[in-house]
Design a protein around this motif. Structure first.
Motif, PDB file in Angstrom:
ATOM      1  N   TYR A  21       0.826  -1.212   0.000  1.00  0.00           N
ATOM      2  CA  TYR A  21       0.000   0.000   0.000  1.00  0.00           C
ATOM      3  C   TYR A  21       0.859   1.259   0.000  1.00  0.00           C
ATOM      4  CZ  TYR A  21      -3.499   3.505   0.589  1.00  0.00           C
ATOM      5  OH  TYR A  21      -4.272   4.613   0.361  1.00  0.00           O
ATOM      6  N   GLN A  22       2.032   1.179   0.567  1.00  0.00           N
ATOM      7  CA  GLN A  22       2.864   2.379   0.689  1.00  0.00           C
ATOM      8  C   GLN A  22       3.534   2.786  -0.621  1.00  0.00           C
ATOM      9  OE1 GLN A  22       4.693   0.753   4.544  1.00  0.00           O
ATOM     10  NE2 GLN A  22       4.669   2.933   4.923  1.00  0.00           N
ATOM     11  N   ILE A  23       3.685   1.837  -1.571  1.00  0.00           N
ATOM     12  CA  ILE A  23       4.393   2.193  -2.815  1.00  0.00           C
ATOM     13  C   ILE A  23       3.645   1.890  -4.111  1.00  0.00           C
ATOM     14  CG2 ILE A  23       6.698   2.000  -1.787  1.00  0.00           C
ATOM     15  CD1 ILE A  23       6.987  -0.677  -3.398  1.00  0.00           C
ATOM     16  N   TYR A 122       1.070 -10.162   4.757  1.00  0.00           N
ATOM     17  CA  TYR A 122       0.070  -9.187   5.213  1.00  0.00           C
ATOM     18  C   TYR A 122       0.747  -7.958   5.802  1.00  0.00           C
ATOM     19  CZ  TYR A 122      -3.983  -7.012   7.281  1.00  0.00           C
ATOM     20  OH  TYR A 122      -4.972  -6.114   7.595  1.00  0.00           O
ATOM     21  N   HIS A 123       0.713  -6.872   5.041  1.00  0.00           N
ATOM     22  CA  HIS A 123       1.240  -5.602   5.558  1.00  0.00           C
ATOM     23  C   HIS A 123       0.075  -4.598   5.617  1.00  0.00           C
ATOM     24  CE1 HIS A 123       5.239  -3.311   6.143  1.00  0.00           C
ATOM     25  NE2 HIS A 123       4.273  -2.516   6.558  1.00  0.00           N
ATOM     26  N   TRP A 124      -0.971  -4.992   6.345  1.00  0.00           N
ATOM     27  CA  TRP A 124      -2.037  -4.089   6.813  1.00  0.00           C
ATOM     28  C   TRP A 124      -3.169  -3.772   5.839  1.00  0.00           C
ATOM     29  CZ3 TRP A 124       1.359   0.247   9.506  1.00  0.00           C
ATOM     30  CH2 TRP A 124       2.209  -0.367  10.451  1.00  0.00           C
ATOM     31  N   LEU A 166       3.021 -12.018   8.982  1.00  0.00           N
ATOM     32  CA  LEU A 166       2.364 -10.740   9.295  1.00  0.00           C
ATOM     33  C   LEU A 166       3.407  -9.646   9.471  1.00  0.00           C
ATOM     34  CD1 LEU A 166      -0.217 -11.769  12.088  1.00  0.00           C
ATOM     35  CD2 LEU A 166      -0.621 -11.594   9.617  1.00  0.00           C
ATOM     36  N   ASN A 167       3.027  -8.432   9.137  1.00  0.00           N
ATOM     37  CA  ASN A 167       3.841  -7.285   9.514  1.00  0.00           C
ATOM     38  C   ASN A 167       3.266  -6.660  10.781  1.00  0.00           C
ATOM     39  OD1 ASN A 167       5.994  -5.253   8.777  1.00  0.00           O
ATOM     40  ND2 ASN A 167       4.227  -3.937   9.130  1.00  0.00           N
ATOM     41  N   GLU A 168       4.026  -6.709  11.844  1.00  0.00           N
ATOM     42  CA  GLU A 168       3.707  -6.008  13.092  1.00  0.00           C
ATOM     43  C   GLU A 168       2.234  -6.150  13.520  1.00  0.00           C
ATOM     44  OE1 GLU A 168       5.044  -1.955  12.729  1.00  0.00           O
ATOM     45  OE2 GLU A 168       7.142  -2.546  12.627  1.00  0.00           O
ATOM     46  N   PRO A 169       1.845  -7.343  13.962  1.00  0.00           N
ATOM     47  CA  PRO A 169       0.447  -7.518  14.385  1.00  0.00           C
ATOM     48  C   PRO A 169       0.024  -6.557  15.495  1.00  0.00           C
ATOM     49  CG  PRO A 169       1.805  -9.423  15.002  1.00  0.00           C
ATOM     50  CD  PRO A 169       2.619  -8.602  14.052  1.00  0.00           C
ATOM     51  N   ASN A 328       9.194  12.290  15.098  1.00  0.00           N
ATOM     52  CA  ASN A 328       9.322  12.652  16.513  1.00  0.00           C
ATOM     53  C   ASN A 328       9.751  11.465  17.371  1.00  0.00           C
ATOM     54  OD1 ASN A 328       8.589  15.203  15.813  1.00  0.00           O
ATOM     55  ND2 ASN A 328       6.452  14.995  16.463  1.00  0.00           N
ATOM     56  N   TRP A 329      10.515  10.588  16.778  1.00  0.00           N
ATOM     57  CA  TRP A 329      11.061   9.449  17.520  1.00  0.00           C
ATOM     58  C   TRP A 329      12.493   9.778  17.907  1.00  0.00           C
ATOM     59  CZ3 TRP A 329       9.505   5.265  13.353  1.00  0.00           C
ATOM     60  CH2 TRP A 329       8.109   5.086  13.387  1.00  0.00           C
ATOM     61  N   GLU A 330      12.843   9.415  19.134  1.00  0.00           N
ATOM     62  CA  GLU A 330      14.219   9.663  19.591  1.00  0.00           C
ATOM     63  C   GLU A 330      15.221   8.876  18.737  1.00  0.00           C
ATOM     64  OE1 GLU A 330      15.079   8.297  23.582  1.00  0.00           O
ATOM     65  OE2 GLU A 330      17.104   9.120  23.520  1.00  0.00           O
ATOM     66  N   THR A 355      14.102  -7.009   9.982  1.00  0.00           N
ATOM     67  CA  THR A 355      13.339  -6.865   8.743  1.00  0.00           C
ATOM     68  C   THR A 355      12.963  -5.407   8.456  1.00  0.00           C
ATOM     69  OG1 THR A 355      11.527  -7.762  10.079  1.00  0.00           O
ATOM     70  CG2 THR A 355      12.488  -9.218   8.434  1.00  0.00           C
ATOM     71  N   GLU A 356      13.200  -4.521   9.425  1.00  0.00           N
ATOM     72  CA  GLU A 356      13.027  -3.081   9.198  1.00  0.00           C
ATOM     73  C   GLU A 356      13.879  -2.300  10.185  1.00  0.00           C
ATOM     74  OE1 GLU A 356       9.076  -1.350   9.281  1.00  0.00           O
ATOM     75  OE2 GLU A 356       8.278  -2.930   7.999  1.00  0.00           O
ATOM     76  N   ASN A 357      14.520  -1.277   9.683  1.00  0.00           N
ATOM     77  CA  ASN A 357      15.157  -0.250  10.513  1.00  0.00           C
ATOM     78  C   ASN A 357      15.492   0.921   9.592  1.00  0.00           C
ATOM     79  OD1 ASN A 357      18.301   0.733  11.306  1.00  0.00           O
ATOM     80  ND2 ASN A 357      16.794   0.793  12.949  1.00  0.00           N
ATOM     81  N   VAL A 401      16.943  -2.424   5.347  1.00  0.00           N
ATOM     82  CA  VAL A 401      16.675  -1.003   5.604  1.00  0.00           C
ATOM     83  C   VAL A 401      15.205  -0.707   5.274  1.00  0.00           C
ATOM     84  CG1 VAL A 401      17.171   1.380   4.873  1.00  0.00           C
ATOM     85  CG2 VAL A 401      19.039  -0.283   5.002  1.00  0.00           C
ATOM     86  N   TRP A 402      14.543   0.007   6.166  1.00  0.00           N
ATOM     87  CA  TRP A 402      13.266   0.630   5.849  1.00  0.00           C
ATOM     88  C   TRP A 402      13.571   2.072   5.471  1.00  0.00           C
ATOM     89  CZ3 TRP A 402       8.606  -1.218   4.811  1.00  0.00           C
ATOM     90  CH2 TRP A 402       7.611  -0.262   4.539  1.00  0.00           C
ATOM     91  N   THR A 403      13.497   2.432   4.203  1.00  0.00           N
ATOM     92  CA  THR A 403      12.915   1.709   3.117  1.00  0.00           C
ATOM     93  C   THR A 403      13.610   2.093   1.828  1.00  0.00           C
ATOM     94  OG1 THR A 403      10.802   1.277   1.954  1.00  0.00           O
ATOM     95  CG2 THR A 403      11.066   3.456   2.912  1.00  0.00           C
ATOM     96  N   PHE A 408       4.265   6.462   1.148  1.00  0.00           N
ATOM     97  CA  PHE A 408       3.104   6.915   1.920  1.00  0.00           C
ATOM     98  C   PHE A 408       3.235   6.363   3.334  1.00  0.00           C
ATOM     99  CE2 PHE A 408      -1.248   6.152   3.481  1.00  0.00           C
ATOM    100  CZ  PHE A 408      -1.732   7.448   3.433  1.00  0.00           C
ATOM    101  N   GLU A 409       3.480   7.243   4.289  1.00  0.00           N
ATOM    102  CA  GLU A 409       3.751   6.813   5.661  1.00  0.00           C
ATOM    103  C   GLU A 409       2.446   6.816   6.483  1.00  0.00           C
ATOM    104  OE1 GLU A 409       6.205   5.317   7.255  1.00  0.00           O
ATOM    105  OE2 GLU A 409       5.168   5.562   9.153  1.00  0.00           O
ATOM    106  N   TRP A 410       1.490   6.012   6.045  1.00  0.00           N
ATOM    107  CA  TRP A 410       0.241   5.777   6.777  1.00  0.00           C
ATOM    108  C   TRP A 410      -0.408   7.101   7.222  1.00  0.00           C
ATOM    109  CZ3 TRP A 410      -0.597   1.147   5.148  1.00  0.00           C
ATOM    110  CH2 TRP A 410       0.435   0.231   5.048  1.00  0.00           C
ATOM    111  N   ALA A 411      -0.802   7.202   8.503  1.00  0.00           N
ATOM    112  CA  ALA A 411      -1.530   8.395   8.951  1.00  0.00           C
ATOM    113  C   ALA A 411      -0.710   9.682   8.798  1.00  0.00           C
ATOM    114  CB  ALA A 411      -1.959   8.217  10.405  1.00  0.00           C
TER     115      ALA A 411
HETATM  116  C1  BGC Z   1       5.890  -0.391   9.371  1.00  0.00           C
HETATM  117  C2  BGC Z   1       6.116   0.403   8.107  1.00  0.00           C
HETATM  118  C3  BGC Z   1       6.285   1.872   8.456  1.00  0.00           C
HETATM  119  C4  BGC Z   1       7.522   2.012   9.308  1.00  0.00           C
HETATM  120  C5  BGC Z   1       7.856   3.442   9.717  1.00  0.00           C
HETATM  121  C6  BGC Z   1       6.739   0.043  10.528  1.00  0.00           C
HETATM  122  O1  BGC Z   1       5.900   0.180  11.629  1.00  0.00           O
HETATM  123  O2  BGC Z   1       5.991  -1.756   9.121  1.00  0.00           O
HETATM  124  O3  BGC Z   1       5.049   0.171   7.244  1.00  0.00           O
HETATM  125  O4  BGC Z   1       6.344   2.686   7.335  1.00  0.00           O
HETATM  126  O5  BGC Z   1       7.387   1.255  10.474  1.00  0.00           O
HETATM  127  O6  BGC Z   1       6.864   3.998  10.479  1.00  0.00           O
END
Ligand code: BGC
Length: 444
Positions: A21-23, A122-124, A166-169, A328-330, A355-357, A401-403, A408-411
Motif C-alpha cells: 500500500y505504501q508504494i 500481510y502488511h495491513w 504478518l507485519n507487526e500484528p 518525533n522518535w528519539e 526486517t526493518e530499521n 533497511v526501511w525503506t 506513503f507513511e500511513w496516517a
Molecule cells: C511499518 C512500516 C512503516 C515504518 C515506519 C513500521 O511500523 O511496518 O510500514 O512505514 O514502520 O513507520
C-alpha cells in the motif's frame, strides 16, 4: 567505529523492505479490489492533509525501473508485501489473474537481477470486503487468511521460499482496532483483544499452511519492538515500564513461542480468554524459521493514573528534549542492541533478522542531490549495534533497511521520508540520496 559488511560474514543478508500500500499505487487498477486503507484514507481528517496512497510511488507501473535501480545499488535481498485484494478482490472467492501476473513479473525480474524476494503476506491492507464481515474481529479470518496464503504459495512458491506471515500484528491491531488511527479506524478494548487474538491465530495458521505446501520454505513473521526504560527509578514507573514492555514487545512473541499471553504483567489481557476456544493455546504456537524484528527507537515510560487499562504513558522525545527524527522518535540506535539481546534470550528462539530499521528526516533536494548525512549516521550507528550484539553471540542473520523509496507513511502521509531513494510525488522522478550511495558502497 567504521564497519564493513565483511565483519558480518558472507551469509548475512542485507536488503531493503517496502510494503504494497505504501508504494504500489494503482489502487483500483488491474482488477484490484479496495482494501481497508483505500477506504480509510478517503474519510475526512484521518490522514495528514487528507493525503492517500492512490498513486504514491506508482510502483505498480514502474517496478521494472525501480528494480533496476535497486540492482544498481548492489541490493540483493528485497522484502515486499503482496496486496491481498490484488490477488482476491473480495478477500475470498475469485482469483484476479492480473494481480497474480503482476507479482509473477515482479518476482521474475528480481530473480533475473539476482535479487532474492522476501514476501510479506500481510502488511495491513485487508480487503475491504472482509472488513465488511468484521475483519480481524471475526474469527473466520484465520480461514480467509489461510486460503489467501495457500493461493500465494501455489502461484509463487516455485520461486519464492522466504515468507513473512504478518507485519507487526501489534501495530495493526492496536492502531487499527483500538485507537482507530489506522485503517479500519475501529476503537475499543473488545475490538482490540479480538483482533489481536485472531491475528495471533492467523499467524501460526498461515505458517502451517506454507510448511504443508513447501518443504524448503523459510518462514518467519515480523514484530515491532522498542527498548523500554522507566522515566525514574520509582517503583510506580518501573512497573509501568514493565506493563508497556509486555504490550509492546511480548504480546505476540510469547504465545508464538508457547509461553501464552503475558497476562501476569498486563492483567487486562486476561479478557482475551473470552475469545479463546479449546486448543487455541496450542494453535498459537509455531516454530518459525526466523523472527523478523523491526526497531526504530526506544520508549521511556512513566506511571499515569488516567490511562485506561495500562496506567502507563510514553514520555515523548519532545518532552525529554532529545534528538528526534521527522516521526518525533528519539534517535537511539542502542535500542536495536537491547532488543536483539532481549529476544535472543528466549529459550528456543529461532534466528533473528532485522526486517526493518531506518529513519525519516526532512530531506532537501539541491542540484538534483539529497545529502542526507543524518540518515547515513543513523544507519551506520545502528549497524554497529547489530554487530555488537552479534559479537556477543546473538543469532542475527540479516538486516533490511526501511525503506527503498520515500513512500506513503500511513496516517502521517508523505511528509516523513524514510527512503534511500528520494521520490518527487508530482513527477515520479527518483533521486538516489547520499544514504543510497553509501549503502551501495557498503554492500559492494
Ligand atoms: C511499518 C512500516 C512503516 C515504518 C515506519 C513500521 O511500523 O511496518 O510500514 O512505514 O514502520 O513507520
Amino acid at each position: 567505529m567504521l564497519l564493513t559488511k565483511d565483519a558480518f560474514g558472507k551469509d548475512f543478508m542485507w536488503g531493503v523492505s517496502t510494503a504494497a500500500y505504501q508504494i504500489e499505487g494503482a489502487h483500483n487498477q488491474g482488477g484490484k479490489g479496495l482494501s481497508i486503507w483505500d477506504i480509510f484514507v478517503k474519510k475526512k481528517n484521518k490522514i495528514f492533509q487528507n493525503q492517500h496512497g492512490d498513486t504514491t510511488c506508482d510502483f505498480y507501473n514502474r517496478y521494472t525501473q525501480d528494480l533496476y535501480l535497486m540492482y544498481s545499488l548492489n541490493i540483493r535481498n528485497y522484502r515486499f508485501s503482496i496486496s491481498w485484494s490484488r490477488i482476491l478482490p473480495d478477500g475470498t472467492g475469485e482469483i484476479n489473474e492480473e494481480g497474480i501476473d503482476f507479482y509473477n513479473r515482479l518476482i521474475d525480474i528480481s530473480l533475473e537481477l539476482g535479487i532474492t524476494p522476501w514476501v510479506t503476506l500481510y502488511h495491513w491492507d485487508l480487503p475491504g470486503a472482509l472488513e465488511g464481515k468484521g475483519g480481524w474481529v471475526n474469527r473466520d479470518i484465520r480461514e480467509w487468511f489461510g486460503n489467501y496464503v495457500s493461493i500465494c504459495v501455489a502461484h509463487f512458491g516455485d520461486r519464492v521460499t522466504n515468507w513473512m506471515i504478518l507485519n507487526e500484528p501489534l501495530v495493526f491491531s492496536a492502531a487499527g482496532y483500538f485507537l482507530g488511527v489506522h485503517a479500519p479506524g475501529r476503537k475499543g478494548l473488545n475490538n482490540f483483544l479480538a483482533a489481536a487474538h485472531h491475528a495471533a491465530l492467523a499467524q501460526a495458521h498461515g505458517a502451517r499452511v506454507i510448511k504443508s505446501m513447501q518443504t524448503d520454505s523459510n518462514v518467519g513473521t515480523t514484530f515491532s519492538c522498542s527498548h523500554i526504560e522507566p522515566f525514574t527509578m520509582k517503583e510506580k514507573d518501573i512497573l509501568a515500564a514493565k506493563r508497556a514492555d509486555a504490550l509492546l514487545n511480548r504480546l505476540f512473541l510469547e504465545p508464538l513461542l508457547g509461553l501464552g499471553y503475558p497476562t501476569k504483567d498486563i492483567k487486562i489481557l486476561n479478557r482475551i480468554e473470552k475469545y479463546m476456544k479449546q486448543n487455541d493455546e496450542n494453535d498459537l504456537v509455531f516454530n518459525m524459521d526466523f523472527i523478523g524484528i523491526q526497531n526504530y527507537t526506544r520508549e521511556v515510560i512513566r506511571y499515569a493514573t488516567f490511562v485506561p487499562f495500562l496506567q502507563a504513558k510514553i514520555v515523548s522525545a519532545k518532552e525529554r528534549k532529545v534528538e528526534m527524527t521527522s516521526m518525533n522518535w528519539e534517535i537511539y540506535p542502542e535500542s536495536m542492541y537491547h532488543m536483539l539481546r532481549k529476544y535472543n534470550a528466549y529459550p528456543n528462539i529461532p534466528p533473528l533478522i532485522i526486517t526493518e530499521n531506518g529513519a525519516a528526516f526532512p530531506d532537501v533536494v539541491e542540484s538534483n542531490q539529497v545529502d542526507d548525512r543524518k540518515r547515513i549516521k543513523y544507519l551506520q550507528d545502528t549497524i554497529v549495534q547489530v554487530s555488537r550484539a552479534k559479537q556477543e553471540g546473538v543469532k542475527v542473520n540479516g538486516y533490511f533497511v526501511w525503506t527503498f523509496l520515500d513512500n506513503f507513511e500511513w496516517a502521517e502521509g508523505y511528509h516523513p521520508r524514510f527512503g534511500l531513494v528520494y521520490v518527487d510525488f508530482q513527477t515520479q522522478n527518483r533521486i538516489v540520496k547520499s544514504s543510497g550511495h553509501w549503502y551501495a558502497n557498503f554492500l559492494k
